[in-house]
Design an enzyme around this catalytic site. Sequence first.
Site, PDB file in Angstrom:
ATOM      1  N   TYR B  33      -4.046 -10.426   3.755  1.00  0.00           N
ATOM      2  CA  TYR B  33      -2.964 -10.043   2.657  1.00  0.00           C
ATOM      3  C   TYR B  33      -3.038  -8.573   2.316  1.00  0.00           C
ATOM      4  CZ  TYR B  33      -2.065 -15.008   2.166  1.00  0.00           C
ATOM      5  OH  TYR B  33      -2.020 -16.240   2.498  1.00  0.00           O
ATOM      6  N   HIS B 192       2.969 -16.627  -7.722  1.00  0.00           N
ATOM      7  CA  HIS B 192       1.795 -16.534  -6.809  1.00  0.00           C
ATOM      8  C   HIS B 192       0.622 -17.085  -7.126  1.00  0.00           C
ATOM      9  CE1 HIS B 192       4.868 -13.302  -5.757  1.00  0.00           C
ATOM     10  NE2 HIS B 192       4.417 -13.573  -4.413  1.00  0.00           N
ATOM     11  N   ARG B 222       8.929  -5.956   2.919  1.00  0.00           N
ATOM     12  CA  ARG B 222       7.645  -6.189   3.621  1.00  0.00           C
ATOM     13  C   ARG B 222       8.071  -7.431   4.481  1.00  0.00           C
ATOM     14  NH1 ARG B 222       5.321 -10.896   0.909  1.00  0.00           N
ATOM     15  NH2 ARG B 222       3.346  -9.997   1.513  1.00  0.00           N
ATOM     16  N   ASN B 224       6.257 -11.153   5.943  1.00  0.00           N
ATOM     17  CA  ASN B 224       5.338 -12.204   5.712  1.00  0.00           C
ATOM     18  C   ASN B 224       5.399 -13.071   6.780  1.00  0.00           C
ATOM     19  OD1 ASN B 224       3.100 -13.638   4.436  1.00  0.00           O
ATOM     20  ND2 ASN B 224       4.570 -14.989   3.488  1.00  0.00           N
ATOM     21  N   GLU B 265       9.194 -13.843   7.910  1.00  0.00           N
ATOM     22  CA  GLU B 265      10.010 -13.401   6.625  1.00  0.00           C
ATOM     23  C   GLU B 265      10.295 -12.072   6.728  1.00  0.00           C
ATOM     24  OE1 GLU B 265       9.466 -17.434   4.150  1.00  0.00           O
ATOM     25  OE2 GLU B 265       8.919 -15.501   3.255  1.00  0.00           O
ATOM     26  N   TYR B 316      -3.899 -22.278   3.540  1.00  0.00           N
ATOM     27  CA  TYR B 316      -2.681 -22.272   2.360  1.00  0.00           C
ATOM     28  C   TYR B 316      -1.447 -22.167   3.292  1.00  0.00           C
ATOM     29  CZ  TYR B 316       0.503 -20.094  -0.410  1.00  0.00           C
ATOM     30  OH  TYR B 316       1.711 -19.746  -1.159  1.00  0.00           O
ATOM     31  N   LYS B 317      -1.462 -21.739   4.663  1.00  0.00           N
ATOM     32  CA  LYS B 317      -0.387 -21.560   5.465  1.00  0.00           C
ATOM     33  C   LYS B 317       0.390 -22.608   6.007  1.00  0.00           C
ATOM     34  CE  LYS B 317      -0.288 -16.661   6.546  1.00  0.00           C
ATOM     35  NZ  LYS B 317       0.711 -15.911   5.823  1.00  0.00           N
TER      36      LYS B 317
HETATM   37  C1  HEM Z   1       5.425  -6.674  -3.023  1.00  0.00           C
HETATM   38  C2  HEM Z   1       5.816  -7.899  -3.209  1.00  0.00           C
HETATM   39  C3  HEM Z   1       5.138  -8.963  -3.050  1.00  0.00           C
HETATM   40  C4  HEM Z   1       3.925  -9.485  -2.272  1.00  0.00           C
HETATM   41  C5  HEM Z   1       2.877  -8.527  -1.804  1.00  0.00           C
HETATM   42  C6  HEM Z   1       3.739 -10.958  -2.001  1.00  0.00           C
HETATM   43  C7  HEM Z   1       2.728 -11.519  -1.480  1.00  0.00           C
HETATM   44  C8  HEM Z   1       2.724 -12.606  -1.254  1.00  0.00           C
HETATM   45  C9  HEM Z   1       2.030 -13.554  -0.405  1.00  0.00           C
HETATM   46  C10 HEM Z   1       0.566 -12.688   0.176  1.00  0.00           C
HETATM   47  C11 HEM Z   1       2.274 -14.720  -0.214  1.00  0.00           C
HETATM   48  C12 HEM Z   1       1.189 -15.895   0.564  1.00  0.00           C
HETATM   49  C13 HEM Z   1       2.060 -15.915   1.820  1.00  0.00           C
HETATM   50  C14 HEM Z   1       1.545 -16.681   2.763  1.00  0.00           C
HETATM   51  O1  HEM Z   1       0.335 -16.855   3.053  1.00  0.00           O
HETATM   52  O2  HEM Z   1       2.210 -17.241   3.690  1.00  0.00           O
HETATM   53  C15 HEM Z   1       3.251 -15.086  -1.145  1.00  0.00           C
HETATM   54  C16 HEM Z   1       3.790 -16.359  -1.133  1.00  0.00           C
HETATM   55  C17 HEM Z   1       4.889 -16.204  -2.022  1.00  0.00           C
HETATM   56  N1  HEM Z   1       5.820 -15.436  -2.662  1.00  0.00           N
HETATM   57 FE1  HEM Z   1       5.371 -13.438  -2.569  1.00  0.00          FE
HETATM   58  N2  HEM Z   1       5.103 -11.370  -2.547  1.00  0.00           N
HETATM   59  C18 HEM Z   1       5.716 -10.394  -2.855  1.00  0.00           C
HETATM   60  C19 HEM Z   1       7.123 -10.455  -3.475  1.00  0.00           C
HETATM   61  C20 HEM Z   1       7.503 -11.911  -3.937  1.00  0.00           C
HETATM   62  C21 HEM Z   1       8.804 -12.079  -4.903  1.00  0.00           C
HETATM   63  C22 HEM Z   1       9.707 -10.825  -5.527  1.00  0.00           C
HETATM   64  C23 HEM Z   1       8.914 -13.225  -4.768  1.00  0.00           C
HETATM   65  C24 HEM Z   1      10.210 -13.863  -5.784  1.00  0.00           C
HETATM   66  C25 HEM Z   1      10.518 -15.136  -5.770  1.00  0.00           C
HETATM   67  C26 HEM Z   1       7.861 -13.733  -4.190  1.00  0.00           C
HETATM   68  C27 HEM Z   1       7.907 -15.447  -3.889  1.00  0.00           C
HETATM   69  C28 HEM Z   1       6.894 -15.948  -3.312  1.00  0.00           C
HETATM   70  C29 HEM Z   1       6.871 -17.486  -3.342  1.00  0.00           C
HETATM   71  C30 HEM Z   1       7.553 -18.322  -3.842  1.00  0.00           C
HETATM   72  C31 HEM Z   1       5.696 -17.475  -2.401  1.00  0.00           C
HETATM   73  C32 HEM Z   1       5.172 -19.209  -2.250  1.00  0.00           C
HETATM   74  C33 HEM Z   1       4.177 -19.525  -3.144  1.00  0.00           C
HETATM   75  C34 HEM Z   1       3.729 -21.070  -3.223  1.00  0.00           C
HETATM   76  O3  HEM Z   1       2.834 -21.397  -2.135  1.00  0.00           O
HETATM   77  O4  HEM Z   1       4.237 -21.446  -4.089  1.00  0.00           O
HETATM   78  N3  HEM Z   1       7.240 -12.792  -3.661  1.00  0.00           N
HETATM   79  N4  HEM Z   1       3.668 -13.662  -1.640  1.00  0.00           N
END
Ligand code: HEM
Lengths: 342, 334
Positions: B33, B192, B222, B224, B265, B316-317
């Site tokens: 990450y 998060h 970005r 993911n 994504e 986690y994934k």
């Molecule tokens: C620069 C911005 C962001 C970064 C660096 C970031 C980073 C991450 C990372 C590393 C994960 C884990 C993903 C995986 O391993 O598959 C994640 C999950 C997630 N992100 Fe973000 N994210 C960002 C912005 C956002 C924003 C703006 C939202 C708004 C809704 C969001 C919603 C989520 C959700 C809902 C998850 C899943 C969490 C869960 O397991 O319940 N992210 N994000």
Amino acid sequence: MSKISATITAPENRQAPPAPVLRDALELVVSAVVPRTKNIVSVHFRAAGQQDLPGFVPGSNLAVECSGTGGRTKTNAYSLTGSGTFPEEYTISVLRQDDGAGGSRHIHGLRPGDRVRAARPRSAFAPVTTARRHLLIAAGIGVTPILSHARSAAEWGREAVVISVHRDGVGPHSAELRKIAATNPSISFLECDNRTDFSQRLTRILRQQPLGTHLYVCGPEQFMDDVLAKARTAGWPGERLHSEAFGQAELDPGDPFAVTLASTGEWIAVPSGRTLLEALEAAGKNIPNLCRQGVCGECRLGVQAGRPLHRDSYLSDEERAEAASIMCCVSRSIDPEMELEL
Amino acid sequence: MTVTLTSVPDIGSDPAASLRRFPFPFRTDTYRYSTNVEPAGKQLETAAGGWGDLIVDIDAHYLPEIAQRAEILRRDPTRQAGAAHMRAAEWDALLYVLGQLARDYPHTMRLERSGRTVSWSNTLQGLSVDFTYGDDSSLPGGPLGFLGTQMQEDVALLDQREGALWLDSGVVTFAADWSMGFDVGMRFLEIHGPVPRVHQEGIIARAQQFMMRLQPGEAYRRTNWTMGLDGRLDTSTETYPEWGQDRTNVIHDPALPDRVHLRVEVQHIIRLPHSGAIMFLIRSYLEPLSALASVPAWRETLAHVLQELPQDMADYKGISKYRMQAAAWLASGQ
Ligand code: HEM
Ligand code: FES
């Protein structure tokens, strides 16, 4: 307001750093100049080309480039008075300060047809969307962002109480505010032309607001301090008090410095307004990078000699103290020369 | 409200084209990450082609994915959440996206505006509609509901206040193992909460700081990634009973290379111009291993990434059960 409150206390309007602010600048042309009071003028700008002007968040400011002395350009930021929704014009109102650094005189000298360059509007004093009611308080030329808020409140049917305090008997934008209040049942407007009167009314008004009201104040520093102090005394929590304060300011262009590359001894100058990363790229170096904002960590370079001026949000405090790395997309050098592991 | 429907042109489908535009997310053969944001709209070359020139991307799955979203919303309206205080943001998001579509697809999409009167036509859907900006009743589904019918992207809108970003509105029908209904109303940092590593490493705090400083009109993106099965887009927490089993039954299935998909994504982070809200667009692309393996560089990189990925991240994934089999198949070069 920003600039505007600053006008009354000390220096000229806020001086925005020229180089970074005016990247991606807008070319504008003056479409109208409207005198408001004997020393306040409103200037209307349209886009010089065919493109629509970017919309803006209520309370935003426009950094306008002004030619200063000695051929140097600088920028001054002024609050936009429109609601920001699909603007056909940008309008600012500026108080002339003969003892200022010249920005306000420059604006007062503009005539229809003149061209100016300006940065895209920056949001610095946005309304809180969840507020039950917006209590908008302005003094003097500080009314400009308050007018922007009032217009936006009218567009979206938000509840607002506007209070404008001014000395000369004429508020620079009272006519518009009166009209907004007359045509929008959710908005009321109060004018005060003397401070004692205002102070008494304010005490009462602060007690009468429903829970969830947010207060916004713009005017001279002392005025804002007084209003905020009164509100705190009346039991208002800090989260519901807002005074024009610049958000995270644009990084300033920084002082010039130079780097030498340890591997080749090459010497590369980094002028003010240009990043180290840009200077290295211009010299043909391929530096991995992603965000160019100091957050992703990709552009880290090793430092052999010299003290980095860290401006990123990536390195830890320990790494900063060690001074062995620099994020070259935003950070600079404290010393005039720095040696990089490259 | 005036809505006109006419006949729809065929946009066809071409599997090779989708591979050419697939946003293969790995820059090296290991994955960790990071706050991996970069300016939006920049074309990136990949081993099979390139992607990234557009913020809102239409491909051959446009009509089926939009139909699927409508069907999911019909069964489960909690995938869409709005709020009175987000109305300005919802309208702002709508016009931003329609503006992007009209600019990037001038042959099929047209946007005209005079003051607050807007005309939109989308010939891919045989649709043309006139509405008034800010008047929710002038548009089928209101601004947010309508937005979800015009693009393949899921959308989340975040309001900035009290020094934080709040997920207060959005339409998310294709969530990768999370729930819009559960997360709505939460802060960015809380959302998060379950993600491993990112908090200790300061990744999420930096991301928040970065987003809170974005100025109106600024757009970043970005990527993911995760893995999914059988090309299924809706792997929302709500439908877990429908797809959870597949993670186990695929392990010994000879059809694994066709069933296991890399899910990428492309996420856009945009500060909207009028409301100042942050719009988060999530577009999900799926390709089966069997297709990815036709690109030798991808086959090798993905095999290594899957095999090397630390256990906590794989857990986690939700790919722990089958990722080694997937890696082995890719590495075997069959
Ligand atoms: C620069 C911005 C962001 C970064 C660096 C970031 C980073 C991450 C990372 C590393 C994960 C884990 C993903 C995986 O391993 O598959 C994640 C999950 C997630 N992100 Fe973000 N994210 C960002 C912005 C956002 C924003 C703006 C939202 C708004 C809704 C969001 C919603 C989520 C959700 C809902 C998850 C899943 C969490 C869960 O397991 O319940 N992210 N994000
Ligand atoms: S390019 Fe991201 S930190 Fe410098």
